[in-house]
Design an enzyme around this catalytic site. Structure first.
Site, PDB file in Angstrom:
ATOM      1  N   GLY A 132       1.218  -1.323   0.094  1.00 14.85           N
ATOM      2  CA  GLY A 132      -0.138  -0.016  -0.110  1.00 14.85           C
ATOM      3  C   GLY A 132       0.661   1.074  -0.011  1.00 14.85           C
ATOM      4  O   GLY A 132       1.463   1.685   0.981  1.00 14.85           O
ATOM      5  N   GLU A 164     -18.886  18.186   3.337  1.00  8.48           N
ATOM      6  CA  GLU A 164     -17.910  18.427   2.075  1.00  8.48           C
ATOM      7  C   GLU A 164     -18.467  18.418   0.782  1.00  8.48           C
ATOM      8  O   GLU A 164     -18.916  18.992   0.169  1.00  8.48           O
ATOM      9  CB  GLU A 164     -16.296  17.828   1.694  1.00  8.48           C
ATOM     10  CG  GLU A 164     -15.216  18.134   3.054  1.00  8.48           C
ATOM     11  CD  GLU A 164     -14.539  17.466   2.857  1.00  8.48           C
ATOM     12  OE1 GLU A 164     -13.552  17.773   4.112  1.00  8.48           O
ATOM     13  OE2 GLU A 164     -14.429  16.529   2.306  1.00  8.48           O
TER      14      GLU A 164
HETATM   15  C1  LIG Z   1     -12.524  11.291   0.700  1.00  7.04           C
HETATM   16  C2  LIG Z   1     -11.920  10.855   2.334  1.00  7.04           C
HETATM   17  C3  LIG Z   1     -11.876  11.944   2.525  1.00  7.04           C
HETATM   18  C4  LIG Z   1     -10.709  12.220   3.484  1.00  7.04           C
HETATM   19  N1  LIG Z   1     -10.440  13.179   4.014  1.00  7.04           N
HETATM   20  C5  LIG Z   1      -8.949  13.267   5.278  1.00  7.04           C
HETATM   21  C6  LIG Z   1      -8.625  14.762   5.316  1.00  7.04           C
HETATM   22  O1  LIG Z   1      -9.258  15.482   5.251  1.00  7.04           O
HETATM   23  N2  LIG Z   1      -7.913  14.378   6.965  1.00  7.04           N
HETATM   24  C7  LIG Z   1      -7.384  13.271   7.241  1.00  7.04           C
HETATM   25  O2  LIG Z   1      -6.349  13.461   7.545  1.00  7.04           O
HETATM   26  N3  LIG Z   1      -7.718  12.487   6.319  1.00  7.04           N
HETATM   27  C8  LIG Z   1      -8.228  12.185   5.544  1.00  7.04           C
HETATM   28  N4  LIG Z   1      -8.963  11.102   5.695  1.00  7.04           N
HETATM   29  C9  LIG Z   1      -8.445  10.324   5.505  1.00  7.04           C
HETATM   30  C10 LIG Z   1      -7.022   9.231   5.169  1.00  7.04           C
HETATM   31  O3  LIG Z   1      -7.072   9.530   4.142  1.00  7.04           O
HETATM   32  C11 LIG Z   1      -6.697   8.109   5.910  1.00  7.04           C
HETATM   33  O4  LIG Z   1      -6.918   7.851   6.943  1.00  7.04           O
HETATM   34  C12 LIG Z   1      -5.242   7.764   4.949  1.00  7.04           C
HETATM   35  O5  LIG Z   1      -4.763   7.635   3.243  1.00  7.04           O
HETATM   36  C13 LIG Z   1      -4.953   6.937   5.385  1.00  7.04           C
HETATM   37  O6  LIG Z   1      -3.540   6.020   4.685  1.00  7.04           O
HETATM   38  P1  LIG Z   1      -2.976   4.851   4.855  1.00  7.04           P
HETATM   39  O7  LIG Z   1      -1.819   5.216   4.271  1.00  7.04           O
HETATM   40  O8  LIG Z   1      -3.481   3.467   5.993  1.00  7.04           O
HETATM   41  O9  LIG Z   1      -4.241   4.082   3.798  1.00  7.04           O
HETATM   42  P2  LIG Z   1      -4.585   4.735   2.305  1.00  7.04           P
HETATM   43  O10 LIG Z   1      -3.896   7.086   2.182  1.00  7.04           O
HETATM   44  O11 LIG Z   1      -6.125   4.613   1.948  1.00  7.04           O
HETATM   45  O12 LIG Z   1      -3.803   3.533   1.357  1.00  7.04           O
HETATM   46  C14 LIG Z   1      -4.270   2.601   1.268  1.00  7.04           C
HETATM   47  C15 LIG Z   1      -3.000   1.935  -0.073  1.00  7.04           C
HETATM   48  O13 LIG Z   1      -3.150   0.744  -0.025  1.00  7.04           O
HETATM   49  C16 LIG Z   1      -3.895   0.324  -1.758  1.00  7.04           C
HETATM   50  N5  LIG Z   1      -4.362  -1.393  -1.150  1.00  7.04           N
HETATM   51  C17 LIG Z   1      -5.430  -1.612  -0.507  1.00  7.04           C
HETATM   52  N6  LIG Z   1      -5.353  -2.953  -0.512  1.00  7.04           N
HETATM   53  C18 LIG Z   1      -4.247  -3.178  -1.452  1.00  7.04           C
HETATM   54  C19 LIG Z   1      -3.808  -4.315  -1.602  1.00  7.04           C
HETATM   55  N7  LIG Z   1      -4.929  -5.442  -1.285  1.00  7.04           N
HETATM   56  N8  LIG Z   1      -2.573  -5.032  -2.459  1.00  7.04           N
HETATM   57  C20 LIG Z   1      -2.543  -4.453  -2.683  1.00  7.04           C
HETATM   58  N9  LIG Z   1      -2.438  -2.389  -2.699  1.00  7.04           N
HETATM   59  C21 LIG Z   1      -3.503  -1.919  -1.712  1.00  7.04           C
HETATM   60  C22 LIG Z   1      -4.229   1.322  -1.758  1.00  7.04           C
HETATM   61  O14 LIG Z   1      -4.343   0.895  -3.248  1.00  7.04           O
HETATM   62  C23 LIG Z   1      -3.998   1.939  -1.345  1.00  7.04           C
HETATM   63  O15 LIG Z   1      -2.741   2.754  -2.260  1.00  7.04           O
HETATM   64  C24 LIG Z   1      -9.951  11.311   4.023  1.00  7.04           C
HETATM   65  C25 LIG Z   1     -10.221  10.429   3.670  1.00  7.04           C
HETATM   66  C26 LIG Z   1     -11.109   9.737   2.861  1.00  7.04           C
HETATM   67  C27 LIG Z   1     -11.928   8.256   1.856  1.00  7.04           C
END
Ligand SMILES: Cc1cc2nc3c(=O)[nH]c(=O)nc-3n(C[C@H](O)[C@H](O)[C@H](O)COP(=O)(O)OP(=O)(O)OC[C@H]3O[C@@H](n4cnc5c(N)ncnc54)[C@H](O)[C@@H]3O)c2cc1C
Length: 429
Positions: free
Chosen positions: A8, A168
């Protein structure tokens, strides 16, 4: 050199990879999509304010300079912690010495997965394109509709869930109806569109203090959004949303429904074979690894972590901070040193509502309205990845601010036939 696999390349995975730049490790970054996505601005793509490349960038290009990283575009289907391998969707396996799982989260329909095609949620660029198409097509169908009742159904937009994304979406939808589309239709007046925000709890933005929630509600109402708190959705079909409120069962005739009510952890957490919490997240210790496997780290939205006795929220700063701590703990393990405990630094919360409308909480400081909106703009441009993205977003926003126009209104596919079941009952609201 030890091999580190990161699953990810979202906020957490990318922060971990960057924190390992220059370290004597081989990193394989695996992501099922080819781009890193700035999710906080995804609603702008869904509402035609920004184009996809403005808020995303190819993972391969972001990591091109970091010589110890190999990027693979592939979906991880399984993880075998005993054999220290990840299994890709085509069945091929890759062995690791250290694993960081940062697969994020997905939508939760609270046991009603049949609602998903009727009320899409917003998580990926594909979701945003789907929502944008539905919104713009609803106005097109309304323009072609002779029956005033059906036309009203097309001009009623329902957003379910008044968290930051729902607020939003609702605020921007009303701006599209009242300003962006003004003068462009001949048979309908887009200004007549209704945007209804349904929320099960008794206030919007429940993660904010009650006084800021109330300010947010007042700003939404001022913009023209019909905010209905205490409204629990019980059914969705192609023509309406059903919900219960203090007056009993309600039917809201609406053909465009957007889901922003629930989040569940990525299903990849199940592959780790540890008990998950109610949201499907993987409980990890302070060092961010799973019990009995100091080489397997889970970070970001997929991890259930507490910091100083409080649960860490699923937000991007938390994911980035966890990514950096996991990276440091891998280097500590390699060096035979003790791991570092994760302590979440909470820099505050922000939510935008619409033009010149937002709420912000930074430490003990709370503010709303125009200053909060300006602060929101600055922060989001600042944290975008890449100079090109920042320039694109600033240009598009400046244009939108001056003209009320939205620059990304092109939808590609041909017109579908709208659902045209005979109406079985009169709308009640
Ligand atoms: C619409 C929206 C608005 C948001 N607004 C805010 C905000 O204003 N402020 C804030 O702080 N947070 C916000 N968030 C929350 C924030 O985006 C998340 O907390 C953050 O992205 C989490 O990071 P992460 O690395 O855990 O996952 P993510 O950033 O979601 O990354 C996960 C990655 O894993 C990959 N992946 C998933 N499953 C697999 C698999 N099986 N194999 C290979 N790759 C995989 C995906 O393609 C993705 O690239 C928002 C979220 C959303 C959906």
């Amino acid at each position: 050199m030890p091999h580190v696999i990161i699953v990810g390349c979202g906020f957490g995975g990318l922060a971990a990879a960057r924190a390992l730049a220059g370290a004597k490790v081989d990193i394989t970054m695996i992501d099922r999509s080819n781009h890193h996505l700035f999710q906080p601005l995804l609603y702008q793509v869904a509402t035609a304010g920004l184009s996809a490349p403005a808020i995303s960038a190819p993972i391969r290009s972001i990591l091109a300079e970091q010589r110890n990283v190999t990027s693979l575009m592939a979906a991880v289907a399984d993880i075998d912690v005993a054999r220290k391998t990840v299994v890709l969707e085509d069945g091929s396996e890759i062995a690791y010495d250290y694993l960081i799982v940062a697969a994020g989260s997905t939508h939760s329909y609270f046991g009603h997965d049949e609602w998903a095609p009727l009320a899409p949620g917003l998580k990926t660029l594909e979701d945003a394109f789907d929502i944008r198409r539905r919104i713009l097509m609803a106005f097109e169908y309304a323009e072609r509709e002779d029956d005033p009742v059906r036309r009203a159904e097309w001009l009623t937009f329902t957003v379910i869930g008044a968290g930051a994304t729902g607020v939003e979406m609702a605020g921007t939808l009303i701006e599209i109806a009242r300003h962006t589309l003004r003068g462009e239709f001949r048979r309908i007046d887009p200004h007549q569109a209704n945007v209804v925000l349904l929320e099960g709890s008794d206030r919007v933005l429940a993660a904010f203090p009650p006084d800021l929630s109330e300010k947010a509600r007042m700003q939404l109402v001022k913009l023209g959004v019909d905010v209905r708190t205490g409204s629990r959705v019980t059914g969705i079909d192609q023509e309406c949303v059903r919900y219960t409120d203090r007056d009993g069962d309600q039917r809201l005739a609406s053909r465009t429904v957007i889901w922003s009510a629930g989040v569940a952890a990525s299903p990849l957490g199940k592959a780790l074979n540890v008990p998950l919490d109610r949201a499907g997240r993987v409980p990890v210790g302070g060092e961010l690894s799973i019990p009995g496997h100091p080489e397997v780290f889970v970070i970001g939205d997929l991890a259930a972590v507490t910091s100083e006795g409080k649960p860490v929220p699923g937000v991007s700063p938390a994911a980035k901070q966890m990514g950096r701590v996991a990276a440091r703990n891998i280097l500590a393990h390699i060096a035979g040193k003790a791991p570092q405990n994760f302590v979440y630094q909470d820099y505050g919360s922000l939510a935008t509502i619409g033009r010149k409308a937002a709420v912000a909480m930074v430490g003990k400081l709370k503010f709303s309205g125009y200053p909060a909106w300006l602060f929101w703009l600055f922060i989001h441009v600042y944290f975008l990845i890449g100079f090109r993205n920042r320039l694109m977003v600033m240009t598009d926003w400046a244009w939108a601010y001056l003209t009320f126009k939205r620059s990304a209104r092109v939808i590609s596919s041909a017109i579908d036939t709208p659902p045209s079941k005979p109406r079985d009952e009169a709308p009640t609201s």
